[in-house]
Scaffold this motif. Sequence first.
Motif, mmCIF file in Angstrom:
data_model
loop_
_atom_site.group_PDB
_atom_site.id
_atom_site.type_symbol
_atom_site.label_atom_id
_atom_site.label_comp_id
_atom_site.label_asym_id
_atom_site.label_seq_id
_atom_site.Cartn_x
_atom_site.Cartn_y
_atom_site.Cartn_z
ATOM 1 N N ARG A 540 0.935 -1.457 -0.381
ATOM 2 C CA ARG A 540 0.080 0.334 -0.286
ATOM 3 C C ARG A 540 1.344 1.463 0.354
ATOM 4 N NH1 ARG A 540 -1.374 -1.454 5.768
ATOM 5 N NH2 ARG A 540 -0.238 0.364 7.479
ATOM 6 N N THR A 541 0.193 2.523 -0.598
ATOM 7 C CA THR A 541 0.800 3.581 -0.390
ATOM 8 C C THR A 541 0.026 5.205 0.088
ATOM 9 O OG1 THR A 541 0.196 3.707 -2.754
ATOM 10 C CG2 THR A 541 2.394 2.551 -2.796
ATOM 11 N N THR A 542 0.589 5.799 0.326
ATOM 12 C CA THR A 542 -0.488 6.682 1.643
ATOM 13 C C THR A 542 -1.034 8.003 -0.180
ATOM 14 O OG1 THR A 542 2.091 8.110 1.166
ATOM 15 C CG2 THR A 542 1.311 7.118 2.751
ATOM 16 N N ARG A 543 -0.453 7.720 -1.377
ATOM 17 C CA ARG A 543 -0.828 8.692 -2.714
ATOM 18 C C ARG A 543 -0.178 7.296 -3.851
ATOM 19 N NH1 ARG A 543 3.220 13.350 -4.468
ATOM 20 N NH2 ARG A 543 2.413 12.235 -6.045
ATOM 21 N N PRO A 544 -1.112 7.640 -5.142
ATOM 22 C CA PRO A 544 -0.348 7.012 -5.538
ATOM 23 C C PRO A 544 1.411 7.100 -6.484
ATOM 24 C CG PRO A 544 -2.689 7.735 -6.447
ATOM 25 C CD PRO A 544 -2.325 8.692 -5.054
ATOM 26 N N TRP A 545 1.903 6.052 -6.501
ATOM 27 C CA TRP A 545 2.949 6.858 -6.668
ATOM 28 C C TRP A 545 2.999 6.608 -8.528
ATOM 29 C CZ3 TRP A 545 7.053 1.717 -7.312
ATOM 30 C CH2 TRP A 545 8.545 2.653 -7.390
ATOM 31 N N ALA A 546 3.664 7.125 -9.044
ATOM 32 C CA ALA A 546 3.660 7.521 -10.601
ATOM 33 C C ALA A 546 4.723 8.679 -11.074
ATOM 34 C CB ALA A 546 2.130 8.229 -10.926
ATOM 35 N N GLU A 547 5.656 8.036 -12.140
ATOM 36 C CA GLU A 547 6.808 9.396 -12.491
ATOM 37 C C GLU A 547 6.223 9.690 -13.826
ATOM 38 O OE1 GLU A 547 9.178 5.712 -14.051
ATOM 39 O OE2 GLU A 547 9.388 4.991 -11.798
ATOM 40 N N PRO A 548 6.494 10.936 -13.592
ATOM 41 C CA PRO A 548 6.447 12.050 -14.905
ATOM 42 C C PRO A 548 6.803 11.221 -16.417
ATOM 43 C CG PRO A 548 7.477 12.787 -12.708
ATOM 44 C CD PRO A 548 7.916 11.445 -12.726
ATOM 45 N N ALA A 549 6.309 11.725 -17.319
ATOM 46 C CA ALA A 549 5.806 10.989 -18.394
ATOM 47 C C ALA A 549 6.792 11.668 -19.491
ATOM 48 C CB ALA A 549 4.222 11.808 -18.691
ATOM 49 N N ALA A 550 7.884 12.901 -19.681
ATOM 50 C CA ALA A 550 8.370 13.224 -20.300
ATOM 51 C C ALA A 550 9.366 13.126 -20.564
ATOM 52 C CB ALA A 550 8.806 14.649 -19.742
ATOM 53 N N VAL A 551 9.942 11.342 -20.123
ATOM 54 C CA VAL A 551 10.237 10.410 -21.210
ATOM 55 C C VAL A 551 10.169 9.277 -21.341
ATOM 56 C CG1 VAL A 551 13.148 12.080 -19.820
ATOM 57 C CG2 VAL A 551 11.271 10.153 -18.011
ATOM 58 N N ALA A 552 8.927 9.336 -20.558
ATOM 59 C CA ALA A 552 8.330 8.094 -21.577
ATOM 60 C C ALA A 552 8.366 7.881 -22.376
ATOM 61 C CB ALA A 552 6.507 8.208 -20.767
ATOM 62 N N GLY A 553 8.643 6.134 -22.844
ATOM 63 C CA GLY A 553 8.623 6.159 -24.008
ATOM 64 C C GLY A 553 10.297 6.229 -25.116
ATOM 65 N N TRP A 554 10.616 6.570 -24.577
ATOM 66 C CA TRP A 554 12.584 6.283 -24.680
ATOM 67 C C TRP A 554 13.019 5.301 -24.452
ATOM 68 C CZ3 TRP A 554 14.761 10.375 -27.497
ATOM 69 C CH2 TRP A 554 14.057 11.802 -27.519
#
Length: 572
Positions: A540-554
């Motif tokens: 579990r986490t206190t908030r969603p753990w998400a990474e920024p999308a600026a380098v997504a797909g590289w």
Amino acid sequence: METRPRPDQAQLAFDELGTPLRDTTFVVFDLETTGTKPGPDGITEIGAVKVRAGQVLGEFATLVNPGTPIPPQIVELTGITQAMVYDAPRIERVLPAFLEFIGGAVLVAHNSGFDTSFMKAACEGHGYVWPRPTVVCTVKLARRVIPREEARSYRLSSLSMLLGARTRPTHRALDDARATTDVLHALLERVGNLGVHTVEELIDYLPDVTPAQRRKRNLAADLPSRPGVYLFKGPRDEVLYVGTARDLRRRVRTYFTGSESRGRIREMVALAERVDAIECAHSLEAEIRELRLIAAHRPAYNRRSKNPHHGWWISLTDEAFPRLSVVRLPRAGTLGPFRSQADARTAAETLADASGLRTCTQRISATSASGTPCVLAELGRCGAPCAGRQTVAEYSPAVEAARGLIAGHDGRPLHLAAARLEEMSARRHYEQAARHRDELAGLVRAVGRAHRQAALASVAELIAAAPDGNGGWELSVIRYGRLASAGVARRGVPPMPVVESLVAAGETVLPGDGPLRGAPGEEVGILLRWLARPGTRLVRTTRPWAEPAAVAGWQSWLARVADARSLEHVAG
């Protein structure tokens, strides 16, 4: 009256007995090469003999096309000609079969440093992992066993005659491997009479282990066979060295054998008076504790991690026409950390080029926003369209693009740089394109790493579980990018009550400033690698753990870059 045995007479535990030589599989091997300098190619023949308890289990022999001309003097020495290897397989086709043949065995070679260096270089050059087996050198063993007055030379030809080998060396790989096998068996008979009966004792017996080093094995006697951190301490109780191990006792014992060849570490062992150990729940906790202990004690014999908070960061300067600057202290809107100032400068220059930011250090105030050329431009020393030739409004898109990439919501600078790369290739400016490609790949990796670390450090509490390999779970509580507590739920133990106890007993972490909220970048990196292991699950986490999308797909682009660099290395 009961008599207790003295420590030096006490019965050894099973883990101290080691592997008996009679039960050990040895692979004795020899190479013929085109020269003396290791590289990805250059091997012309491999010969190997697999033996156990004096019995031959199998042999491996093949010629190898070295991909280069064989020098005349080598042809004269070995008899291997260019015509003989013309149809032979290249080393990259031979390596898989050879690595399988030596799997799980102790390697033996005469002057083993030469042969293993060629095999390591071949593996590295062709994308294979060298398995780092235990290696026995018959030259070193012979020097230890046979006095100089008995052996005038320790060459293989001389030893094979002295020890009555059934095969004489001929400078052909399989014959020399067979001769070395006979020499090995004769040497093992001699050391057996001296009380050496296990592989560990054999390695310990080699001449580069001093008596003082060997005597200090008792420092590991009381250590547990558990994962944890060990600390070598000196005569003034100072911490000399900190390390981590899955099995504390076994790892520390290796410091007192021939397997430890690092000069600095052997010097450290000579100074050590005792070894302290801290048991850990699992390997992740051990890694983190090691990192923190090195930072706290700054041991003289540890090379890394003494300043975990002292990284380098990229920041936009506070000016009317900002540029990128490399700074020591992180704050909001900085990118990093980088391990060295040089790495940070390279990334900053690449980001500035991709975003259109100025790179000169000339200070330009808002009063030059009329478009009047800056001092450098007036002197003819700068022709770039930077702040000295632009208004604030014209320059601000470059600033926002750079700021957006650092924050993780704008990937346009990377795409513009990639488009410029394609344009260079289309114009056949290949060397310039390759340099630009490598710089861009470094920036993509740096930005991606920074975004992943900042994303984890922004989570107040994250609980994760990884399989322990025995049906149980390794549990970790992570708070703002730091390990707050760790534990295990063994097979058959309900994990959630263990999780709740770890949460209740976990370290309180208050977030600090900067993208990592005060957490050391190296610790956040260790946590990320553990979380990315196959099978690891979020509890579990206190908030969603998400990474920024600026380098997504590289990632696919980075994979293509790695493939291209490998091809260039082979071609070069």
